[in-house]
Scaffold this active site. Structure first.
Site, PDB file in Angstrom:
ATOM      1  N   THR A  95       0.860  -1.177   0.000  1.00  0.00           N
ATOM      2  CA  THR A  95       0.000   0.000   0.000  1.00  0.00           C
ATOM      3  C   THR A  95       0.896   1.227   0.000  1.00  0.00           C
ATOM      4  O   THR A  95       1.473   1.594   1.029  1.00  0.00           O
ATOM      5  CB  THR A  95      -0.930   0.010   1.227  1.00  0.00           C
ATOM      6  OG1 THR A  95      -1.737  -1.166   1.207  1.00  0.00           O
ATOM      7  CG2 THR A  95      -1.829   1.234   1.218  1.00  0.00           C
ATOM      8  N   LYS A 171      -6.645   1.289  -4.145  1.00  0.00           N
ATOM      9  CA  LYS A 171      -6.293   0.689  -2.852  1.00  0.00           C
ATOM     10  C   LYS A 171      -6.468   1.693  -1.718  1.00  0.00           C
ATOM     11  O   LYS A 171      -7.020   1.357  -0.662  1.00  0.00           O
ATOM     12  CB  LYS A 171      -4.853   0.169  -2.901  1.00  0.00           C
ATOM     13  CG  LYS A 171      -4.297  -0.245  -1.545  1.00  0.00           C
ATOM     14  CD  LYS A 171      -5.111  -1.354  -0.880  1.00  0.00           C
ATOM     15  CE  LYS A 171      -4.522  -1.709   0.483  1.00  0.00           C
ATOM     16  NZ  LYS A 171      -5.318  -2.738   1.175  1.00  0.00           N
TER      17      LYS A 171
END
Length: 220
Positions: A95, A171
């Site tokens: 991430t 995301k």
């Protein structure tokens, strides 16, 4: 296909284990070497640096905590970029920010390498059970080459185009929704909105494009 995996935290370790159990040969690296050593009985080769693990790899998978960790892993002392051969693919499953993702795509491209952003949705238990969802963006041939790896780690892949930063935007949107426990299939929802924005010619604008799509769909 020679595969390297760097970053063996609570997500990376089960993902790498699943690759090994699916029959892929892995060279691995983790700053805390004990976490890499547990993969030796499954046939993993353990490198003493990111560069050592990446050397000669066809695909390098990274799964680390944040932007700073990935920058250090790829570009710091004994970083992986310099060790990867031309034509190799870096698959970033962390991430990270869209800006870092775009920058990495440029850095890899400058030395003849390919970059795919493929962040995951799911917690460590989902990683253990191969029940992650992957959102992938990057050159289509590179994503295709990586599908056998994705299939060993996840229940599905959502491909969102050739700009890696798109996957990271999705995301981060999902992560924000998760923080407030929003009961929505966010990856699919944001993907659909994003692709609708692209179809309308709004791919170069910021987050406001998603609001514009919602307004247009509502007839406003």
């Amino acid at each position: 296909m020679k595969v390297s995996f760097v970053g063996l935290g609570s997500m990376g370790l089960p993902m790498a284990r699943n690759l090994l159990q699916a029959g892929h040969k892995l060279a691995v690296y983790n700053r805390t070497s004990a976490r890499a050593d547990v993969l030796r009985p499954l046939g993993a080769t353990v490198g003493d640096s990111a560069a050592a693990a990446a050397r000669g790899a066809d695909v390098l998978v990274s799964m680390v905590a944040d932007d700073a960790a990935l920058e250090d892993l790829m570009l710091g002392e004994d970083g992986a970029i310099a060790a990867l051969p031309r034509g190799a693919i870096h698959v970033s499953m962390s991430t990270i920010s869209p800006s870092l993702s775009q920058w990495l795509a440029e850095r890899h491209g400058a030395v003849g390498q390919l970059y795919v952003a493929a962040p995951v949705f799911g917690r460590p238990e989902a990683a253990e059970a191969k029940e992650l969802w992957i959102v992938a963006a990057g050159p289509a041939p590179a994503i295709e080459r990586c599908h056998p790896l994705f299939d060993a780690m996840a229940q599905g892949v959502i491909t969102v185009g050739d700009d890696p930063a798109r996957a990271n935007v999705i995301k981060l949107a999902g992560k924000a929704a998760d923080a407030v426990a929003a009961p929505l299939p966010l990856a699919s929802l944001v993907r659909d909105r994003y692709l609708s924005a692209v179809a309308r010619g709004w791919s170069e604008v910021d987050w406001s494009a998603l609001a514009r799509v919602a307004a247009a769909d509502a007839g406003l």
